[in-house]
Design a protein around this motif. Structure first.
Motif, PDB file in Angstrom:
ATOM      1  N   ALA A 143      26.226  43.766  44.219  1.00 51.86           N
ATOM      2  CA  ALA A 143      26.066  42.853  42.777  1.00 51.86           C
ATOM      3  C   ALA A 143      25.456  41.657  42.993  1.00 51.86           C
ATOM      4  CB  ALA A 143      27.511  42.783  42.381  1.00 51.86           C
ATOM      5  N   LYS A 144      24.774  41.011  41.916  1.00 53.17           N
ATOM      6  CA  LYS A 144      24.045  39.620  42.489  1.00 53.17           C
ATOM      7  C   LYS A 144      24.634  38.674  41.427  1.00 53.17           C
ATOM      8  CE  LYS A 144      19.867  42.368  43.472  1.00 53.17           C
ATOM      9  NZ  LYS A 144      18.702  42.460  42.859  1.00 53.17           N
ATOM     10  N   PHE A 145      25.446  39.135  40.443  1.00 51.82           N
ATOM     11  CA  PHE A 145      25.980  38.113  39.233  1.00 51.82           C
ATOM     12  C   PHE A 145      26.530  36.843  39.903  1.00 51.82           C
ATOM     13  CE2 PHE A 145      29.790  40.380  40.209  1.00 51.82           C
ATOM     14  CZ  PHE A 145      30.674  39.584  39.505  1.00 51.82           C
ATOM     15  N   ALA A 146      27.234  36.718  40.952  1.00 53.38           N
ATOM     16  CA  ALA A 146      28.169  35.350  41.273  1.00 53.38           C
ATOM     17  C   ALA A 146      27.583  34.861  42.559  1.00 53.38           C
ATOM     18  CB  ALA A 146      29.638  35.965  41.279  1.00 53.38           C
ATOM     19  N   GLU A 147      26.378  35.294  43.245  1.00 49.69           N
ATOM     20  CA  GLU A 147      25.950  34.826  44.367  1.00 49.69           C
ATOM     21  C   GLU A 147      25.595  33.196  44.523  1.00 49.69           C
ATOM     22  OE1 GLU A 147      21.322  36.549  43.578  1.00 49.69           O
ATOM     23  OE2 GLU A 147      22.312  37.217  45.250  1.00 49.69           O
ATOM     24  N   ALA A 148      25.675  32.721  45.507  1.00 43.62           N
ATOM     25  CA  ALA A 148      25.526  31.436  45.616  1.00 43.62           C
ATOM     26  C   ALA A 148      24.400  30.685  44.995  1.00 43.62           C
ATOM     27  CB  ALA A 148      25.760  30.848  47.056  1.00 43.62           C
ATOM     28  N   GLY A 149      24.546  29.822  44.060  1.00 39.08           N
ATOM     29  CA  GLY A 149      23.611  28.874  43.174  1.00 39.08           C
ATOM     30  C   GLY A 149      23.287  29.617  41.808  1.00 39.08           C
ATOM     31  N   ASP A 202      30.949  34.931  46.632  1.00 34.59           N
ATOM     32  CA  ASP A 202      30.753  35.684  47.879  1.00 34.59           C
ATOM     33  C   ASP A 202      31.821  36.950  47.718  1.00 34.59           C
ATOM     34  OD1 ASP A 202      32.916  34.071  48.436  1.00 34.59           O
ATOM     35  OD2 ASP A 202      32.325  33.445  50.206  1.00 34.59           O
ATOM     36  N   GLY A 203      32.876  36.743  47.387  1.00 29.55           N
ATOM     37  CA  GLY A 203      33.690  37.985  47.498  1.00 29.55           C
ATOM     38  C   GLY A 203      33.524  39.263  46.656  1.00 29.55           C
ATOM     39  N   TYR A 204      32.561  38.885  45.784  1.00 25.93           N
ATOM     40  CA  TYR A 204      32.375  40.041  44.680  1.00 25.93           C
ATOM     41  C   TYR A 204      30.812  40.614  45.039  1.00 25.93           C
ATOM     42  CZ  TYR A 204      36.630  38.663  42.736  1.00 25.93           C
ATOM     43  OH  TYR A 204      37.861  38.647  42.333  1.00 25.93           O
ATOM     44  N   SER A 205      30.237  40.699  46.155  1.00 27.29           N
ATOM     45  CA  SER A 205      28.964  41.124  46.398  1.00 27.29           C
ATOM     46  C   SER A 205      28.793  42.594  46.358  1.00 27.29           C
ATOM     47  CB  SER A 205      28.289  40.493  47.566  1.00 27.29           C
ATOM     48  OG  SER A 205      29.024  40.894  48.480  1.00 27.29           O
ATOM     49  N   LEU A 206      30.053  43.138  46.203  1.00 23.16           N
ATOM     50  CA  LEU A 206      30.127  44.586  46.339  1.00 23.16           C
ATOM     51  C   LEU A 206      31.133  44.898  45.414  1.00 23.16           C
ATOM     52  CD1 LEU A 206      29.815  45.697  50.163  1.00 23.16           C
ATOM     53  CD2 LEU A 206      28.298  46.102  48.269  1.00 23.16           C
ATOM     54  N   LEU A 207      30.929  45.804  44.164  1.00 23.05           N
ATOM     55  CA  LEU A 207      31.950  46.142  43.326  1.00 23.05           C
ATOM     56  C   LEU A 207      32.279  47.658  43.311  1.00 23.05           C
ATOM     57  CD1 LEU A 207      30.583  44.276  40.233  1.00 23.05           C
ATOM     58  CD2 LEU A 207      32.158  43.451  41.940  1.00 23.05           C
ATOM     59  N   LYS A 208      33.457  47.845  43.696  1.00 27.04           N
ATOM     60  CA  LYS A 208      33.922  49.160  43.903  1.00 27.04           C
ATOM     61  C   LYS A 208      34.746  49.768  42.297  1.00 27.04           C
ATOM     62  CE  LYS A 208      35.844  52.156  47.744  1.00 27.04           C
ATOM     63  NZ  LYS A 208      36.242  51.945  48.988  1.00 27.04           N
ATOM     64  N   LYS A 238      39.310  38.300  38.032  1.00 25.11           N
ATOM     65  CA  LYS A 238      39.223  39.797  38.184  1.00 25.11           C
ATOM     66  C   LYS A 238      37.913  40.272  37.422  1.00 25.11           C
ATOM     67  CE  LYS A 238      42.193  40.267  34.196  1.00 25.11           C
ATOM     68  NZ  LYS A 238      43.354  41.092  33.856  1.00 25.11           N
ATOM     69  N   VAL A 239      37.384  41.193  37.705  1.00 30.99           N
ATOM     70  CA  VAL A 239      36.096  41.784  37.186  1.00 30.99           C
ATOM     71  C   VAL A 239      36.342  43.077  36.533  1.00 30.99           C
ATOM     72  CG1 VAL A 239      33.857  42.435  37.744  1.00 30.99           C
ATOM     73  CG2 VAL A 239      34.809  40.260  38.591  1.00 30.99           C
ATOM     74  N   ALA A 240      35.712  43.323  35.491  1.00 32.09           N
ATOM     75  CA  ALA A 240      35.640  44.715  34.952  1.00 32.09           C
ATOM     76  C   ALA A 240      34.170  45.124  34.660  1.00 32.09           C
ATOM     77  CB  ALA A 240      36.673  44.903  33.493  1.00 32.09           C
ATOM     78  N   ALA A 296      37.008  44.265  44.581  1.00 27.90           N
ATOM     79  CA  ALA A 296      35.853  43.895  45.240  1.00 27.90           C
ATOM     80  C   ALA A 296      35.887  44.681  46.616  1.00 27.90           C
ATOM     81  CB  ALA A 296      36.165  42.151  45.430  1.00 27.90           C
ATOM     82  N   ALA A 297      34.826  45.109  46.936  1.00 23.78           N
ATOM     83  CA  ALA A 297      35.003  45.830  48.478  1.00 23.78           C
ATOM     84  C   ALA A 297      34.536  45.082  49.554  1.00 23.78           C
ATOM     85  CB  ALA A 297      33.786  47.023  48.350  1.00 23.78           C
TER      86      ALA A 297
END
Length: 243
Positions: A153-159, A178-184, A227-229, A241-242
């Motif tokens: 996932a790219k939605f919350a990457e730095a910047g 950075d903790g949400y770069s992989l969504l499981k 959290k994310v959905a 978050a994986a």
């Protein structure tokens, strides 16, 4: 003193070995230093985020306010900044009557009339810091990574930051993206999401976040992702978050 050929050969080998050592040594630590710098920078960012007010993860979803206007981010930003509102600047954003008149006296009358409304919205934003924001899933998720069992996932990457078209001066950014770069998600849900993503169908990433501070240098509300959905066909699919 006379030296034999074997002795001269041994001396040459020693001198050659010393030369190689001196040449190689300065280059060796460079990659380590770069890696150490990167790790230190990431640790510093995490420490800064941890020092901010933290969300209560037990907060129910119904307590989160949907962000549908840039004016909401504006009020949240003012509330978090601790700086008194610039009433004229806010009026420029929320009052057509204020912006449409050139009469200085009428302008002041309109401003005086809406000041209580502005104060009320800022006060409300101080107490309603749990925010829900929807992001278009297309382009935010990469193809499902079989080896990781998750969606990159790219939605919350730095910047990365978000704004609304009705008031683009104020933005939303995340402090722990950075903790949400992989969504499981579970395998069945992953198949449905991947089918929608690969066929360019609409789906959304729903971010539940807690407003932590105002970034005065960028007019950003900085928020902690709680959290994310993933919303597909009207249903919210919980995401973990994986790491």
């Amino acid at each position: 003193m006379k030296r034999t050929l074997p002795a001269l050969f041994a001396i040459a080998l020693i001198l050659s070995a010393c030369g190689k050592k001196e040449t190689a040594t300065p280059d060796a630590p460079a990659p380590v230093a770069t890696g150490t710098t990167d790790l230190a920078a990431k640790a510093q960012v995490k420490a800064a985020a941890a020092s901010l007010p933290q969300a209560d993860p037990a907060t129910p979803s119904a307590s989160y306010v949907d962000i549908t206007s840039g004016n909401q981010l504006m009020y949240s930003y003012i509330a978090l900044s601790g700086v008194p509102p610039d009433y004229a600047a806010v009026a420029q954003r929320i009052s057509r009557e204020y912006t449409s008149t050139d009469d200085a006296f009428r302008k002041q009358e309109v401003l005086d009339a809406i000041k209580p409304q502005i104060d009320a919205r800022v006060s409300e934003a101080k107490t309603r810091r749990y925010l829900r924001y929807q992001i278009n899933g297309q382009g935010a998720l990469s193809p499902y990574a079989m080896d990781k069992g998750a969606f990159p996932a790219k939605f919350a990457e730095a910047g990365t930051y978000y704004y609304m078209y009705d008031n683009g001066d104020y933005k939303l950014g995340f402090t722990n993206g950075d903790g949400y770069s992989l969504l499981k998600v579970d395998q069945e849900a992953a198949r449905k999401i991947e089918a929608a993503r690969s066929s360019y169908k609409n789906f959304a990433i729903v971010v539940y976040a807690y407003a932590q501070e105002a970034d005065m240098s960028a007019r950003q509300v900085k928020a902690q992702i709680v959290k994310v959905a993933i919303k597909l066909n009207g249903e919210e699919i919980p995401v973990s978050a994986a790491m």
